[in-house]
Each structure stands twice: as structure tokens, then as C-alpha cells.
Design an enzyme around this catalytic site. Structure first.
Site, PDB file in Angstrom:
ATOM      1  N   ASP A 119      36.374  -4.368  29.483  1.00 17.61           N
ATOM      2  CA  ASP A 119      36.297  -3.800  28.136  1.00 17.61           C
ATOM      3  C   ASP A 119      37.632  -3.909  27.403  1.00 17.61           C
ATOM      4  O   ASP A 119      38.600  -4.475  27.920  1.00 17.61           O
ATOM      5  CB  ASP A 119      35.817  -2.346  28.228  1.00 17.61           C
ATOM      6  N   ASP A 178      28.830  -2.760  20.023  1.00 13.25           N
ATOM      7  CA  ASP A 178      27.870  -2.215  20.979  1.00 13.25           C
ATOM      8  C   ASP A 178      26.458  -2.167  20.393  1.00 13.25           C
ATOM      9  O   ASP A 178      26.256  -1.836  19.221  1.00 13.25           O
ATOM     10  CB  ASP A 178      28.271  -0.798  21.394  1.00 13.25           C
TER      11      ASP A 178
END
Length: 796
Positions: A119, A178
Site C-alpha cells: 500500500d 479504493d
């Protein structure tokens, strides 16, 4: 192909969940279908590294460590994935791997990890592409140095356009922000990822994020579109639902072998976009063995016939084509045009090859329909137009068109051929017949739709069916399509923010009309809080001129009051005009307004009007970002001082100082101070200097806060140079139990937004019930590693 816990569970991950998911992979047949990676996301580790500098699994969540879970997974013939972060801390505030790449990669290799999702929170980046390449290459080198094969998933949200540089570094890379369990999210991601086909191929994949299939926020049609388009885009198929509770329908979508075969085809080609217009898209994907997958995608809110000429795809020239519908299993034939009636938010996927003799295969017949907004009552209703098009090689015969409408409704054809029959709770009406319909010919018919006066607003299905005979043996067949009738009612009594009402139609020069934010561009939710002349507004409609939004009032509303102005993000010198129409009468206008001017307040008399229209026109050569700020509609004759719905209760507005805000974890750092530089309520907000890894900011309350009747918490944030994550947590009860949702919302640098957390999204420790009447503390999480501004922490 695999599973990741984040979409369904957030931070609530443990060894039992991962092992139980692996068990279901085997027992449900998902493993045999190709799913093999069982991936752990954020929140798996302890908050601090061990004395040796290594990451430590949370001993409560993973009592046997990650290696114990890996051994269990491997014993079932599956593979294990883990989560890390190319920053100082993960998005949830656990130790990141920036500067620890070698030791972390070796640790994961020692545990038997097969997949790394890496991430991008707390990244300490200067924002340059070179920095992104450096940070992600460092982990690639560290993985290679371990000697263990791991799939390397780069998750930097498409920020630095990794499709331009990540081949040879990552095996896959995220191309978007996302995903969420909503149609707007799926539609936005498809629009961003579909054009990136040239950058994908074996060993280097565009990743539009994990699957939401089965999480409950979308319809079966939408979930099938989700799965279909991910397969066409050669995307990773990472399940994101609780498989322990998955329905048979969910498992059938995730386990569709024909769809999976398209996704996993050994050529490894992402489908190319053949056409893209008006929300309708056609994709073409070559497959091993010579077949091609053709997807007919309808992102609009209405049934549409989507078509493509075979000659516009990569199909070889042929006298006819065999179409295998991978969802229904039907096999059809078409002469030269591939076409289908595709439901709203639906996708039809055909596996196509040339067909030498079409005479023994049923023809492809496309059934379409159009129906405007339906108003209940004798003076309302609507006109339904239906089309039936024969795409098969050879004529069809004895064509009869019928409709099935909801119970109590009527459908009157222009020429009645057969009488109405009742069945299935609704009326089936036959009305149009054609003895012969040639190849590529269309029969168009119309119907008068009647709707009872007491019909509630909503979406109601109408089925249109074409019955016909085909081929030398005159075999009987039917083709049906479903159109959704949108019934509107007048607004209820009261004063309410217009952004809480659904418009009947909206037309915008760029992208969608945005609710409670400006229009940032072509995608959904890509704007900031509405800002006009330096004033920030949390309610309103973000448009780009020229635009037009229509609402049905039914003669029940009396007034609209709104501020109108050009968003501060518009270009210097831009001008626009705002106009409010009651039916066809101009009820208020702004005249020409320019960028930087304060918003103009418009008051429109709507007495007796059936329709409200908000229109912006550009006075510049280019499209202009135009804002309707704080539009409030009054209906039912309520007084002007009535509360505006939904009612909001301000908890902290920082008008007299910091309102007692402090830091939950003092050791992690951070400061707070009152500031006039950003405010959405009053004249001041809170400036927060956040540490690199983030912290929780808020306060314990001297007495329990009773929020009975409220359903959500919100606060407004403006990010600084780096951007920030925002999250909300509360403490409840005498034990001060900590409850949070685990949904970390990102705000881009120099952007603003409202962070929202619904009470039903917030999770509490086992045995603790979230009692809205006994809230003892409120906290917000920020982690930019720089200055962030917040204001107006409130309940609604």
C-alpha cells in the site's frame, strides 16, 4: 484469483477467518475454479516492531503467527498473501516497511508468504513519479533477494500512473482509488481502467481493485456486470465478501467457469474498447483458440440496445457468427451485427466465433424499450416504446410483442390484437404482430402506460417479450427484456436540502452532477467541498455548465432558496449564468457571475409548479464549474423558520478555541490549534499538525452524549500538501470501549471533503453494544505528516 478480507471485514481479521475461508475455497469448488490466494490485509500486526526490528503478528488475532496460518493454507494446496505499506505506517497506523524493505521481505519469505499487497499510506513522498518508482522498486529488490517467489501487488491507487513504469517491478498495479460496494464506484472504476488495455499483459496486470460481489450494496445484475467487466479487463479476481455466509447466487457469480475462462485466458490480453458513447460501451477480447469475447455494457439507468458490427471487432469475416451467452448459457447466431437488449447497469458477454451453417441455431433477437418518467394518476402515466430487431441470418416469422406490467397498471397498445391475460401478479398484454421480420429489420411499437394514483415513488419492472418462430422447422422461441419504470412522487412536507432529493433527469457538460461537492471532472466523487468566493459549503450540487437538472414537484412546493456561483477551482475569467425555472417560467436568475465573486442568493417562487429546472449556461469558451450552494426547497406550506432536513447536530465547531481536543496517543505526536483558514461552520476551524504515522484527535466527554435518533457522524477536512486519511471512532459506556468502522477515507492534497461514518458501519469489541445514548468520547484520525484542517464535527 483469490480472497482478501478488507472489503467485508476491514481491520477485523484473524487466523480463524483466514483458515475458514480456505476451507470454503475447497468445499465450495472455488479452488477448483481457480481461486488460490487467501490474502490478509491491514491490521494483522502488533503496533510496534519487535526488539530485533522485525514485524510481529498480533498475538491475539494470530496466536500461531503468520507461519502457522501459512502452513494451514499450504496444506490445502492454496497460497497465502500478506499486506504491507511503502510508508512509515500502514493506512490503519501499523508499522510500515519504508526503510525496512529487506528485513520485512525476508520475514514474509520465512513465514511462507506467496503474495504481497503493498500500500501507499504515510509514504513521505515528494509526489514525484521518481519517488514512487524508488519506493516500490526497493521492495521488488528485497523480495527478489529472498529467493522466494511472491506475487507483488503495487497498491498506490494509480496516483503516479504505474501502468507507465511498473512493468518489470510489480506483477499487478492498482489503477484507481479504493472500490466500494456501490454502482457509482464500479462505473467510475470501469471508466478509468478500461482505456488502459495497452499496458496490460502476461505478468503485468492493470488492477481495478478487489471484488465487492456479495456484500449487499448492489443488485445481482450489477454484481454480474462487476464480474463480467473485471473478466473482460483481464483483472485479478480477488473475492472481498464473507464466504462463510455467501448465498448460492453469490457463489454462482464468483464461480462462473465461462466468465473465469475469459478472465484467465492464456493469451492474457485485456479487452480493447471498441465503442464508448452515452454510457454504452463495447469491449472486444481475443481468446486462445481463435474465439473472441464481446461485452455489451450498459452503465445507464435505463434498458438499452447495445450493438456492434462484427467488422468493427477483431472477428474474422464470416457469413454468420455463433454467440455463446456466458451468463445464460444460450447459444445464438447473428449475421453481421452483435446486439442485445441490456438492462440498466447490466452487461451481456458473448463468446463469439464464425459459424458456417446458422440454420440450426436460434437467431439473436434484441428487444429494447424506452419509457420516460412516470407520474401516477389519471393525468399521468407514460408512453412505452418497444423495439424488436432480428440480428439472425434469416427472417423470423409470426412475431408477437407483449408486455407485462405491475399489478394494477395498464398497458394499452396502439392496436390490440389479443386480449389481456393476468398472470404472475401483473397484466400481460399482447398487442403487436408481424408475420415476417427480415435480418436487421426492426418492429417498433408504442403502448400507453397507466399507473394508479396511489403508486409510491420507486422503480418498477416492465417485461417486454417477443415471441416468434425461426428456421426451416419454424421452431418457437421468445426473447425478453426488462425495463424499469421510474415513478415519481412530489416531495413530502418540509424544508430540505435539495441534494437529498433524487432528480428526474440531469445533464452535465463534464461528468455527473455531484452531491454536496463540486464537479471535479469526468468521474463520480472526484470533486471537493463546494467553495465559492472563499466560502466553503457542505451542501449543494456541483455542476459544469452547460447543465440542467430536473425535479418533479407536483404543485406541492412553494419556494427554492439557493446560493449560486462559480467554484473557486474554475479558471480565472470564467463566467456563467444560473437560472431557476418553475415549469417553463423563469423564476429566478443570477445574471452573469464570474470566478472569485461571492455567491448570489436566488429565491424562486415555485407555487403551483409541477417541475423544477436548474440550468447553468457558460459565458466562456470552455465548460465552467458551477455550484448550487445550500439549495433549500420548501414544500407543503411549512413556515420559513422550520428546520432544514436532515437535521444536523453540531458537536464541535471550534468557534471558541480547540473545544478541548487532544491527542489519543501522545507518544505519536501532533498538535491542534484554532484557525480561521478553513471553516464550514462559523468563522473558525481546527488546524491539526499530524505526525507521519497519524494519530487520533478528539476528546473524552464530561457526561455521556445522547445521539438517539441520529444515524451517522461527519466532519469536514481540508488536506495540506500531502493529503490525508480520515476516519471516525467513538468510545461508549462506562468502560470507554473503543468502536470504529475501519473505513479509511483518503483526501487528496489541497482537496476537501466530508468524512462520514454510519453507526451501522462501526464495530465494537466482542460483547460491547454501540448505544447512541451513551457516547463517552469522539475521535477523528488524520495522518498526512503535515498540516490538516478540520471543522464541524456533527451528527445527523
Amino acid at each position: 484469483m483469490g480472497f482478501n478480507n478488507w472489503n467485508a471485514f476491514g481491520c477485523d481479521v484473524n487466523a480463524a477467518l483466514i483458515k475458514e475461508t480456505a476451507d470454503i475455497f475447497v468445499s465450495s469448488g472455488l479452488k477448483d475454479a481457480g481461486y488460490q490466494y487467501v490474502n490478509i490485509d491491514d491490521c494483522w500486526s502488533a503496533r510496534e516492531r519487535g526488539a530485533d526490528g522485525r514485524l510481529v503478528p498480533d498475538p491475539v488475532k494470530f496466536p500461531d503467527g503468520i507461519k502457522g496460518v501459512a502452513d494451514y493454507i499450504h496444506a490445502k494446496g492454496l497460497k497465502l498473501g500478506i499486506y504491507g505499506d511503502a510508508g512509515t505506517k500502514t493506512c490503519a497506523g501499523y508499522p510500515g516497511s519504508l526503510g525496512h524493505e529487506e528485513v520485512d521481505a525476508q520475514t514474509w519469505a520465512d513465514w511462507g508468504v506467496d503474495y504481497l499487497k503493498y500500500d501507499n499510506c504515510n509514504n513521505q513522498s515528494d509526489g514525484s513519479q521518481a519517488d514512487y518508482v524508488r519506493r516500490y522498486t526497493a521492495m521488488r529488490a528485497a523480495i527478489d533477494a529472498t529467493g522466494r517467489s511472491m506475487v507483488y501487488s503495487i497498491c498506490e491507487w494509480g496516483t503516479s500512473q504505474p501502468w507507465l513504469w511498473a512493468e518489470g517491478i510489480g506483477d499487478l498495479w492498482r489503477t484507481t482509488g479504493d472500490i466500494s460496494d456501490s454502482w457509482s464506484s464500479i462505473r467510475s472504476i470501469i471508466r478509468q481502467n478500461a482505456p488502459l488495455a495497452p499496458y496490460a499483459g502476461p505478468g503485468h496486470w492493470n488492477d481495478p481493485d478487489m471484488l465487492e460481489v456479495g456484500n449487499g450494496g448492489m443488485s445481482a445484475t450489477e454484481y454480474r456486470s462487476h464480474m463480467s467487466m473485471w473478466a473482460m479487463m483481464a483483472a485479478p479476481l480477488i473475492i472481498g465478501t464473507d464466504l462463510r455466509q455467501a448465498s448460492a447466487q453469490t457463489l454462482s457469480i464468483l464461480g462462473n467457469r465461462e466468465v473465469i475462462a475469459i478472465d484467465q485466458d492464456r493469451l492474457g490480453v485485456q479487452a480493447s474498447v471498441v465503442s464508448d458513447s452515452g454510457g454504452l460501451m463495447v469491449l472486444d477480447k481475443p481468446l486462445a483458440g481463435g474465439d473472441r469475447a464481446i461485452a455489451l455494457y450498459n452503465s445507464t439507468d435505463s434498458l438499452a440496445v447495445v450493438s456492434v458490427a462484427a467488422g468493427d471487432t477483431g472477428l474474422a469475416r464470416a457469413g454468420a457468427y455463433r454467440l455463446r451467452d456466458v451468463w445464460t448459457g444460450d447459444t445464438l447466431q447473428a449475421r453481421s451485427t452483435i446486439s442485445a437488449g441490456v438492462p440498466a447497469h447490466g452487461t451481456v458477454v458473448y463468446r463469439v466465433r464464425p459459424l458456417r451453417d446458422p440454420s440450426a441455431t436460434a437467431p439473436a433477437v434484441a428487444v429494447g424499450a424506452e419509457l420516460g418518467t412516470v407520474v401516477p394518476g389519471p393525468a399521468g402515466g407514460g408512453t412505452l416504446t418497444t423495439t424488436v430487431t432480428n440480428r439472425g441470418a434469416g427472417a423470423i416469422h409470426d412475431l408477437d410483442v407483449s408486455t407485462k406490467v405491475p399489478a394494477g397498471w395498464t398497458a394499452t397498445p396502439t392496436e390490440i390484437v389479443t386480449s389481456a391475460a393476468t398472470g404472475g401478479g401483473g397484466a400481460v398484454v399482447g398487442g403487436h404482430r408481424r408475420e415476417r421480420l427480415a435480418t436487421d429489420a426492426t418492429l417498433e411499437t408504442t403502448w400507453a402506460i397507466g399507473v394508479p394514483a396511489d403508486t409510491p415513488a420507486g422503480r418498477y419492472p416492465i417485461t417486454v417479450t417477443a415471441a416468434y418462430r425461426w428456421g426451416p422447422r419454424h421452431r418457437a422461441a421468445t426473447t425478453s427484456s426488462e425495463i424499469v419504470a421510474v415513478v415519481v412522487n412530489a416531495p413530502a412536507d418540509g424544508r430540505r436540502h435539495l441534494s437529498t432529493l433524487s432528480p428526474v433527469t440531469s445533464v452535465n457538460a463534464t461528468g455527473p452532477v455531484e452531491l454536496d461537492q463540486s464537479n471535479g471532472g469526468p468521474l463520480e466523487n472526484d470533486g471537493s467541498l463546494i467553495t465559492v468566493g472563499g466560502a466553503v459549503h457542505t451542501r449543494g450540487l456541483g455542476t459544469t455548465a452547460a447543465s440542467e437538472i430536473t425535479y418533479y414537484l407536483g404543485g406541492r412546493c412553494s419556494k427554492l432558496v439557493t446560493d449560486a456561483g462559480i467554484d473557486d477551482t474554475a479558471g480565472a475569467g470564467d463566467t456563467a449564468t444560473f437560472s431557476v425555472y418553475a415549469d417553463d417560467t423563469l423564476a429566478a436568475t443570477s445574471g452573469s457571475v464570474a470566478t472569485g465573486q461571492a455567491a448570489k442568493t436566488l429565491t424562486a417562487d415555485l407555487t403551483g409548479a409541477a417541475w423544477l429546472r436548474l440550468v447553468t449556461t457558460s459565458g466562456s469558451a470552455a465548460a465552467v464549474r458551477t455550484d448550487w450552494a445550500n439549495p433549500v426547497l420548501t414544500c407543503g406550506g411549512v413556515p420559513d423558520d422550520s428546520p432544514v432536513l436532515p437535521q444536523s447536530q453540531t458537536l464541535f465547531s471550534f468557534e471558541s478555541g480547540t473545544d478541548g481536543f487532544t491527542i489519543a496517543n501522545p507518544g505519536d505526536g501532533g498538535t491542534v490549534a484554532q484557525s480561521p483558514l478553513f471553516h464550514t461552520d462559523g468563522a473558525a476551524g481546527l488546524k491539526v499538525a499530524t505526525p507521519a504515522g497519524g494519530n487520533w484527535f478528539g476528546r473524552a466527554l464530561s457526561a455521556p452524549l445522547d445521539l438517539t435518533g441520529k444515524t451517522m457522524l461527519k466532519f469536514d477536512v481540508q488536506a495540506g500538501d500531502i493529503g490525508t486519511v480520515g476516519e471516525i471512532a467513538i468510545q461508549v459506556g462506562d468502560a470507554m470501549s473503543w468502536c470504529q468502522g475501519g473505513f479509511w477515507a483518503w483526501t487528496n492534497p489541497h482537496s476537501s471533503r466530508t468524512i462520514t461514518e454510519r453507526f451501522d458501519q462501526i464495530s465494537c469489541p466482542a460483547g460491547v453494544t454501540l448505544d447512541p445514548s451513551a457516547i463517552r468520547a469522539v475521535w477523528v484520525f488524520l495522518n498526512s505528516g503535515g498540516e490538516v484542517y478540520i471543522d464541524n464535527l456533527r451528527a445527523e
